[in-house]
Design a protein around this motif. Structure first.
Motif, PDB file in Angstrom:
ATOM      1  N   GLN A 134      19.894  -7.511  -8.332  1.00  0.00           N
ATOM      2  CA  GLN A 134      18.933  -6.930  -9.266  1.00  0.00           C
ATOM      3  C   GLN A 134      19.478  -6.963 -10.696  1.00  0.00           C
ATOM      4  O   GLN A 134      18.768  -7.324 -11.637  1.00  0.00           O
ATOM      5  CB  GLN A 134      18.609  -5.496  -8.864  1.00  0.00           C
ATOM      6  CG  GLN A 134      17.592  -4.819  -9.778  1.00  0.00           C
ATOM      7  CD  GLN A 134      17.389  -3.357  -9.438  1.00  0.00           C
ATOM      8  OE1 GLN A 134      18.352  -2.626  -9.177  1.00  0.00           O
ATOM      9  NE2 GLN A 134      16.132  -2.910  -9.425  1.00  0.00           N
TER      10      GLN A 134
ATOM     11  N   THR B 227      17.062   2.089   0.704  1.00  0.00           N
ATOM     12  CA  THR B 227      16.449   2.442   1.989  1.00  0.00           C
ATOM     13  C   THR B 227      17.466   2.486   3.125  1.00  0.00           C
ATOM     14  O   THR B 227      17.181   3.040   4.188  1.00  0.00           O
ATOM     15  CB  THR B 227      15.337   1.447   2.348  1.00  0.00           C
ATOM     16  OG1 THR B 227      15.874   0.113   2.358  1.00  0.00           O
ATOM     17  CG2 THR B 227      14.199   1.532   1.339  1.00  0.00           C
ATOM     18  N   SER B 228      18.644   1.894   2.909  1.00  0.00           N
ATOM     19  CA  SER B 228      19.666   1.899   3.953  1.00  0.00           C
ATOM     20  C   SER B 228      20.084   3.328   4.289  1.00  0.00           C
ATOM     21  O   SER B 228      20.335   4.149   3.401  1.00  0.00           O
ATOM     22  CB  SER B 228      20.895   1.107   3.497  1.00  0.00           C
ATOM     23  OG  SER B 228      21.998   1.347   4.338  1.00  0.00           O
TER      24      SER B 228
ATOM     25  N   PHE C  89      23.396  -3.384   0.830  1.00  0.00           N
ATOM     26  CA  PHE C  89      22.930  -2.558  -0.290  1.00  0.00           C
ATOM     27  C   PHE C  89      23.583  -3.010  -1.593  1.00  0.00           C
ATOM     28  O   PHE C  89      22.902  -3.173  -2.615  1.00  0.00           O
ATOM     29  CB  PHE C  89      23.269  -1.085  -0.040  1.00  0.00           C
ATOM     30  CG  PHE C  89      23.137  -0.217  -1.272  1.00  0.00           C
ATOM     31  CD1 PHE C  89      21.898   0.261  -1.681  1.00  0.00           C
ATOM     32  CD2 PHE C  89      24.253   0.104  -2.042  1.00  0.00           C
ATOM     33  CE1 PHE C  89      21.767   1.037  -2.830  1.00  0.00           C
ATOM     34  CE2 PHE C  89      24.140   0.873  -3.191  1.00  0.00           C
ATOM     35  CZ  PHE C  89      22.896   1.349  -3.581  1.00  0.00           C
TER      36      PHE C  89
ATOM     37  N   SER D 231      17.228   4.868 -10.540  1.00  0.00           N
ATOM     38  CA  SER D 231      16.665   3.758 -11.308  1.00  0.00           C
ATOM     39  C   SER D 231      17.549   3.429 -12.499  1.00  0.00           C
ATOM     40  O   SER D 231      18.299   4.279 -12.993  1.00  0.00           O
ATOM     41  CB  SER D 231      15.264   4.107 -11.828  1.00  0.00           C
ATOM     42  OG  SER D 231      14.320   4.237 -10.794  1.00  0.00           O
TER      43      SER D 231
ATOM     44  N   ASN E  20      16.851  -0.379  -4.634  1.00  0.00           N
ATOM     45  CA  ASN E  20      16.496  -0.315  -3.220  1.00  0.00           C
ATOM     46  C   ASN E  20      17.574   0.477  -2.480  1.00  0.00           C
ATOM     47  O   ASN E  20      18.691   0.003  -2.314  1.00  0.00           O
ATOM     48  CB  ASN E  20      16.393  -1.734  -2.650  1.00  0.00           C
ATOM     49  CG  ASN E  20      15.924  -1.744  -1.208  1.00  0.00           C
ATOM     50  OD1 ASN E  20      15.966  -0.725  -0.524  1.00  0.00           O
ATOM     51  ND2 ASN E  20      15.483  -2.893  -0.731  1.00  0.00           N
TER      52      ASN E  20
ATOM     53  N   HIS F 140      19.175   7.533  -3.352  1.00  0.00           N
ATOM     54  CA  HIS F 140      17.713   7.554  -3.297  1.00  0.00           C
ATOM     55  C   HIS F 140      17.128   8.005  -4.641  1.00  0.00           C
ATOM     56  O   HIS F 140      17.733   8.791  -5.380  1.00  0.00           O
ATOM     57  CB  HIS F 140      17.218   8.469  -2.169  1.00  0.00           C
ATOM     58  CG  HIS F 140      17.460   9.928  -2.426  1.00  0.00           C
ATOM     59  ND1 HIS F 140      16.573  10.723  -3.119  1.00  0.00           N
ATOM     60  CD2 HIS F 140      18.485  10.737  -2.074  1.00  0.00           C
ATOM     61  CE1 HIS F 140      17.041  11.947  -3.202  1.00  0.00           C
ATOM     62  NE2 HIS F 140      18.200  11.992  -2.580  1.00  0.00           N
TER      63      HIS F 140
ATOM     64  N   THR G 122      22.284  -6.459  -2.804  1.00  0.00           N
ATOM     65  CA  THR G 122      20.944  -6.322  -3.391  1.00  0.00           C
ATOM     66  C   THR G 122      21.015  -5.687  -4.767  1.00  0.00           C
ATOM     67  O   THR G 122      20.301  -6.084  -5.696  1.00  0.00           O
ATOM     68  CB  THR G 122      20.053  -5.461  -2.458  1.00  0.00           C
ATOM     69  OG1 THR G 122      19.980  -6.075  -1.167  1.00  0.00           O
ATOM     70  CG2 THR G 122      18.646  -5.314  -3.028  1.00  0.00           C
TER      71      THR G 122
END
Length: 279
Positions: free
Chosen positions: A87, A252-253, A80, A264, A250, A261, A83
């Protein structure tokens, strides 16, 4: 820095009672939640603040520090986090960061609404992410933190981790007089709206980087569930949407979904010749 003469005309300020209401159903015990709500409602914008408890001990501070360091280490080794960093370093997002920073070498980081790192896991993960960003990127400057629920033990640990704990409640109304990164994961919509309202001028909005709840998601919700009260409390969020570039992260983990969750990155790009009065 001179502020732009052009402002976005929204008539009424937000009701004070909604300025710092923290809704944390995911963060644990009912008793603690009640304490959070009462404390936050007692705070006034700009009012001097100190932790409600006036005692701490070295053992508690050491335990919390070790817990935080463990979370930082765990997060740093996760997919996580990699990633997330990729980004930020992407060409498109780097371009937005450079535009905001301009000639400034560093962006100050202001953390609002982090919650209790002593009592709940999501705040520990969120703070760990901010700490890792500070370590990773030389363009992040001083880190300031505020949440009215912080204990004395938490305040001391935050200081030991290199953060400055604010001594007054800004109610999220810090003006971006210089490029500023506002780190506000899972705050109330009203707190984001306070921030926008306090910076409702072209120059200041263009100097903000905001990490927090997705503004696109707020817009989608209001488009489906018509609610005049919510619309009023989120009017700055809705008005700024057409000037916003949003990068969803992201999350989703399973290990990190609860803490991140629907989060942004938000950048605001408003031309000085834009007719902002019509927003």
């Amino acid at each position: 820095m001179a502020a732009s003469a052009k402002t976005l005309s929204l008539e009424k300020p937000n009701p004070p009672a909604e300025d710092w209401k923290i809704v944390l159903p995911r963060r644990g015990k009912q008793k603690r939640q009640f304490r959070k709500t009462i404390e936050s409602e007692l705070q006034k914008p700009g009012q001097s603040w100190s932790p409600i408890d006036d005692q701490s001990d070295p053992e508690s501070e050491s335990k919390l520090m070790q817990k935080m360091l463990s979370y930082v280490q765990k997060l740093e080794s996760s997919q996580f986090y990699q990633t997330f960093i990729d980004q930020i370093q992407s060409h498109e997002m780097s371009d937005h960061l450079h535009r905001v920073s301009g000639s400034e070498e560093k962006l100050q980081m202001v953390i609002y609404g982090i919650g209790s790192i002593e009592s709940y896991e999501p705040p520990r993960l969120q703070l760990s992410l901010a700490i890792l960003m500070k370590r990773k990127f030389t363009w992040i400057g001083e880190v300031e933190v505020f949440d009215p629920v912080l204990s004395l033990t938490e305040s001391k640990v935050l200081s030991a981790l290199g953060c400055s704990v604010l001594s007054f409640n800004e109610q999220g109304r810090r003006q971006a007089l210089k490029p500023t990164l506002f780190f506000m994961p899972h705050c109330e919509a009203g707190l984001y709206d306070n921030l926008l309202q306090a910076n409702w001028e072209v120059n200041m909005l263009n100097q903000i980087v905001l990490f927090g709840n997705s503004f696109e998601a707020y817009e989608q919700f209001l488009s489906v569930c018509k609610d005049p009260i919510r619309e009023e409390r989120q009017r700055h969020i809705m008005a700024i949407r057409r000037f916003t570039k949003e990068f969803a992260i992201n999350a989703t983990s399973d290990d990190y979904f609860q803490a991140f969750h629907s989060s942004s990155w938000h950048f605001f790009h408003i031309s000085h010749d834009e007719d902002l009065q019509n927003c």
